[in-house]
Design an enzyme around this catalytic site. Sequence first.
Site, PDB file in Angstrom:
ATOM      1  N   GLU A  50     -39.491  29.270 -23.245  1.00 44.47           N
ATOM      2  CA  GLU A  50     -40.484  29.239 -24.752  1.00 44.47           C
ATOM      3  C   GLU A  50     -42.041  29.445 -24.899  1.00 44.47           C
ATOM      4  O   GLU A  50     -42.832  30.264 -23.414  1.00 44.47           O
ATOM      5  CB  GLU A  50     -40.839  27.929 -25.054  1.00 44.47           C
ATOM      6  N   GLU A 198     -35.055  19.731 -32.383  1.00 45.26           N
ATOM      7  CA  GLU A 198     -35.717  18.308 -31.666  1.00 45.26           C
ATOM      8  C   GLU A 198     -35.304  17.534 -33.365  1.00 45.26           C
ATOM      9  O   GLU A 198     -36.855  16.943 -33.184  1.00 45.26           O
ATOM     10  CB  GLU A 198     -36.376  18.067 -30.815  1.00 45.26           C
ATOM     11  N   GLU A 321     -32.371  21.964 -22.905  1.00 46.08           N
ATOM     12  CA  GLU A 321     -33.479  21.858 -22.796  1.00 46.08           C
ATOM     13  C   GLU A 321     -32.770  20.633 -21.580  1.00 46.08           C
ATOM     14  O   GLU A 321     -32.493  19.130 -21.610  1.00 46.08           O
ATOM     15  CB  GLU A 321     -34.057  21.027 -23.260  1.00 46.08           C
TER      16      GLU A 321
HETATM   17  O1  AHR Z   1     -39.645  21.908 -22.744  1.00 44.06           O
HETATM   18  C1  AHR Z   1     -40.787  21.422 -23.587  1.00 44.06           C
HETATM   19  C2  AHR Z   1     -40.988  20.793 -24.826  1.00 44.06           C
HETATM   20  O2  AHR Z   1     -39.812  19.515 -24.932  1.00 44.06           O
HETATM   21  C3  AHR Z   1     -39.475  21.877 -25.740  1.00 44.06           C
HETATM   22  O3  AHR Z   1     -40.639  22.453 -26.490  1.00 44.06           O
HETATM   23  C4  AHR Z   1     -39.292  20.615 -26.938  1.00 44.06           C
HETATM   24  O4  AHR Z   1     -38.082  21.137 -27.487  1.00 44.06           O
HETATM   25  C5  AHR Z   1     -39.026  19.401 -25.494  1.00 44.06           C
HETATM   26  O5  AHR Z   1     -39.227  18.383 -26.469  1.00 44.06           O
END
Ligand code: AHR
Length: 518
Positions: A50, A198, A321
């Site tokens: 990210e 999310e 995730e």
């Molecule tokens: O991985 C860090 C963050 O955690 C991501 O950006 C989000 O999708 C999650 O809340």
Amino acid sequence: MHALKSTVLALGILAAAVSSAPAFAQVSLSIDAAKPGPVINKNVYGQFAEHLGTGIYEGMWVGPESKIPNTRGWRNDVVGALKALHVPLVRWPGGCFADEYHWRDGIGPRGKRPVKVNTNWGGVPENNAVGTHEFFDLVEMLGADAYVNGNLGTGTPQETAEWVEYMTSEGKSSLAELRAKNGHPAPFKVAYFAVGNEAWGCGGNMKPEYYASLYNHYRTFIKAPPQNRPKLIASGGNDENTTWTDVLSRDAGRGTDGISFHYYTLPTGKWDKKGAAVGFPESEWFSTMAGTLRMDEFIRKNVAVLDKNDPQKKIGFYVDEWGTWYDVEPGTNPGFLFQRNTLRDAVVAALNFNIFHAHADRVRMTNIAQMVNVLQAMIITDKDRMLLTPTYYAYQMYVPFQDATSLPVTLSNNSTYSMNGKGVPGISASAARGKDGKLYVALVNANPSQATDVSMDIPGQMVASVRGQVLTADAMDAHNTFDKPQAIKPAPFSASAAGGKLTVKVPAKAVMVFAVEG
Ligand code: AHR
């Protein structure tokens, strides 16, 4: 003494009273090699990168002008280490970042790209140096599949449709011509495309029904050539919540290939004080193991919902995730989510792998958060230096499980690791027939102080010897540093049968992966 007989990975926390210092009998592992299960999709070993902290900028991307040796801007040391890991898939550009990312900001000459503020992560400038072309350059170098996460939160259906067209179209199209002008005449191969992230939180604080309608709206206009059509992902729920899986599989099910799910392990279970990455007490080792094993319960519950709404099993359950999330390293930018990575993280990773293997029919893709310098990372960098974490080594040891065929396993008389009246299974096991035809076994010991003997039984097959690697250390928080970058790494391991029986001694707090011979 416990008579715990479980199909592999009946991994929930064992309720109630268990003695605090049990004397363990031998644990038995039986592998039914004659009953192959589903293939473990290699993308279960996917990664996540990210625009967050130094995860991409500095950690991987230094730019072509950097003194740090690089290939078209991507640092050679990090790419080389990731190649050795056989990274099958990379998710990009977020996370929360994805819902504020506008793809047109990241194409064309880098010097002319707009600079924005990364409002999710530290409020730092985002100069868009890494955009679509740079991302695909990385995955092509790694030989990995691409998972692109689209922007639902602040994007539009048109912007999303045009991004997919830009990446995939091959006919006469202005967007394909623009891609060629920007250096890539051939279409990019997009394996997965997610609509938002999310949506219940940073992606827009939506209700599942509202998101399902938006998802259907967006995906209607995502068009790609049939031979380059990405698998479409609806962004799902997290933790105990199965509502998102239920609503999405009913309302958006026909137009989705997979529903995503997020679950992070926090030692304390509290977001305001999660627990330290190093120097933690044993109670937090225990709670980290117990919290990690809840992944099995969450997958089971969501899969039960999917089995009801999608009995033909068309929809994948993508844990896109997962990983440990600790208090940030003191003195670092809290928005960068930098934490150190210890033996505990490797054990967490391996427990999760064994759980994912046990659900291989639905769990066809996952992404650990995240690849470099962020949360449970494979690699940590500091300027021109790089170190490999215990989590890196867990991934490396499990490479033979990529695209392997899972095999049913049964653990009998499992040990229990207990603390304060709660217990978790001591040993976790998984087995598979690798693409090379060999039978591979993974054993994890969650107990930080008790080694355990595991006797192997493969009906119909002689087990003469086993050979592989073991990852362990004296300290629960053993980790590599730039001064001691090899403090913890896997060691070779082998064992031979005696008296017609092969018993493996699994050290305390250890991950083992080995091939069965003969
Ligand atoms: O991985 C860090 C963050 O955690 C991501 O950006 C989000 O999708 C999650 O809340």
